[in-house]
Design an enzyme around this catalytic site. Structure first.
Site, PDB file in Angstrom:
ATOM      1  N   SER A  17       0.801  -1.287  -0.064  1.00 58.54           N
ATOM      2  CA  SER A  17       0.103  -0.042   0.078  1.00 58.54           C
ATOM      3  C   SER A  17       0.815   1.119   0.187  1.00 58.54           C
ATOM      4  CB  SER A  17      -1.158   0.049   1.220  1.00 58.54           C
ATOM      5  OG  SER A  17      -1.982  -0.929   1.031  1.00 58.54           O
ATOM      6  N   LYS A  66     -10.215  -5.318  10.164  1.00 65.73           N
ATOM      7  CA  LYS A  66     -11.316  -4.740   9.339  1.00 65.73           C
ATOM      8  C   LYS A  66     -12.509  -5.005  10.160  1.00 65.73           C
ATOM      9  CE  LYS A  66      -9.214  -5.988   4.924  1.00 65.73           C
ATOM     10  NZ  LYS A  66      -9.094  -6.596   3.625  1.00 65.73           N
ATOM     11  N   ASP A 102     -12.734  -2.835  -0.736  1.00 63.61           N
ATOM     12  CA  ASP A 102     -12.364  -4.090  -1.359  1.00 63.61           C
ATOM     13  C   ASP A 102     -13.239  -4.492  -2.234  1.00 63.61           C
ATOM     14  OD1 ASP A 102     -10.009  -4.534   0.159  1.00 63.61           O
ATOM     15  OD2 ASP A 102     -11.114  -5.451   1.835  1.00 63.61           O
ATOM     16  N   TYR A 213      -1.080 -11.836  -4.028  1.00 65.97           N
ATOM     17  CA  TYR A 213      -0.534 -10.959  -5.042  1.00 65.97           C
ATOM     18  C   TYR A 213       1.070 -11.206  -5.008  1.00 65.97           C
ATOM     19  CZ  TYR A 213       0.788  -7.357  -1.480  1.00 65.97           C
ATOM     20  OH  TYR A 213       1.156  -6.739  -0.265  1.00 65.97           O
TER      21      TYR A 213
END
Length: 276
Positions: A17, A66, A102, A213
């Site tokens: 990020s 989250k 998301d 990823y």
């Protein structure tokens, strides 16, 4: 006044990020903006939030925050309530507002890959990303999905998400995975390495979205691609959810996605070379 934003989670050192956000700020000419990665778990979250001053514009949240952040917010978007998780906190009007980008990231990732019109879909794993995946599938037109989890009891929160979304959810276990693959899209929300043993079984599915990823490509991605299927990687989701976060933090709507994409891809290559 300097404007600040950061990604919070534990562990957080691996996060891509900062690279994505900093590239976006540079491309937008926002020289007074700063974006950091801050190690934070559930126990430290409330204290960290309470110490943030007016210079803070927003936060990106990853695991395990989250869901833990929900009671600490002043307002939460309808979508984040439905999904049951916030990955974005926007500081505005003296309060903390929770969003979920998301879902946007997943929809955009599937759309740009050409896999955005599934007839039926199966999700692997029952964590927070599974809930966001359900919401994305609803946005793409599905009213039902199958969830495959190691333990059905661990899928309870995702089943509650499906209920809030108005979607029908069938829960299955991995020993019966073959019964859940008569679909044209599988979304794997499993952590790195956890889907490797299912790669061969998933080669029969036309499209697979693997939220991992790095390292990339995963064994799952390689197997599906070799079989001629469409593969969507987690980087595309990360990219588009980050771009949406930048829009929310800055109020700017013209974030240059391809510049941010190039910066992220270069960083992934740099990290891979460093570990070889």
């Amino acid at each position: 006044m300097e404007r600040r934003a950061a990604v919070l989670g534990s562990p957080i050192a691996h996060s891509l990020s900062p690279c994505l956000h900093r590239a976006a700020y540079d491309a937008l000419g926002l020289r007074g903006w700063r974006y950091d990665a801050i190690e934070c778990d559930e126990r430290g979250l409330a204290g960290l939030l309470s110490g943030m001053g007016p210079e803070w514009a927003g936060l990106s949240l990853t695991m395990p925050l989250k869901r833990a952040v929900l009671p600490l917010l002043d307002t939460v978007s309808d979508l984040a309530v439905e999904v049951g998780g916030v990955n974005t906190v926007v500081f505005r009007d003296g309060g903390r507002h929770g969003e979920n980008t998301d879902v946007h990231g997943i929809v955009q990732a599937l759309t740009e890959s050409g896999a955005a019109a599934p007839r039926a879909a199966t999700i692997l794993g029952g964590g927070a990303t599974a809930g966001a995946s359900l919401a994305a599938l609803r946005e793409l037109g599905l009213s039902s999905a199958t969830l495959v989890a190691r333990d059905p009891s661990r899928a309870r929160e995702t089943a509650e998400v499906a209920e809030r979304l108005g979607m029908a959810l069938t829960v299955q276990t991995f020993d019966k995975l073959d019964t859940a693959l008569d679909v044209d899209l599988v979304v794997s929300t499993l952590p790195a390495g956890a889907a490797d043993s299912y790669a061969e079984a998933l080669t029969a599915v036309p499209a697979v979205f693997d939220v991992v990823y790095a390292p990339w490509p995963t064994p799952l991605a390689r197997a599906v691609r070799a079989a001629g299927g469409t593969v969507v990687g987690g980087f595309a989701m990360l990219l588009h959810q980050a771009v949406r976060q930048v829009e929310l933090y800055t109020g700017r709507g013209e974030v240059p996605v391809e510049i941010v994409r190039a910066a992220g891809e270069a960083e992934i290559i740099r990290r891979a070379a460093r570990t070889d």
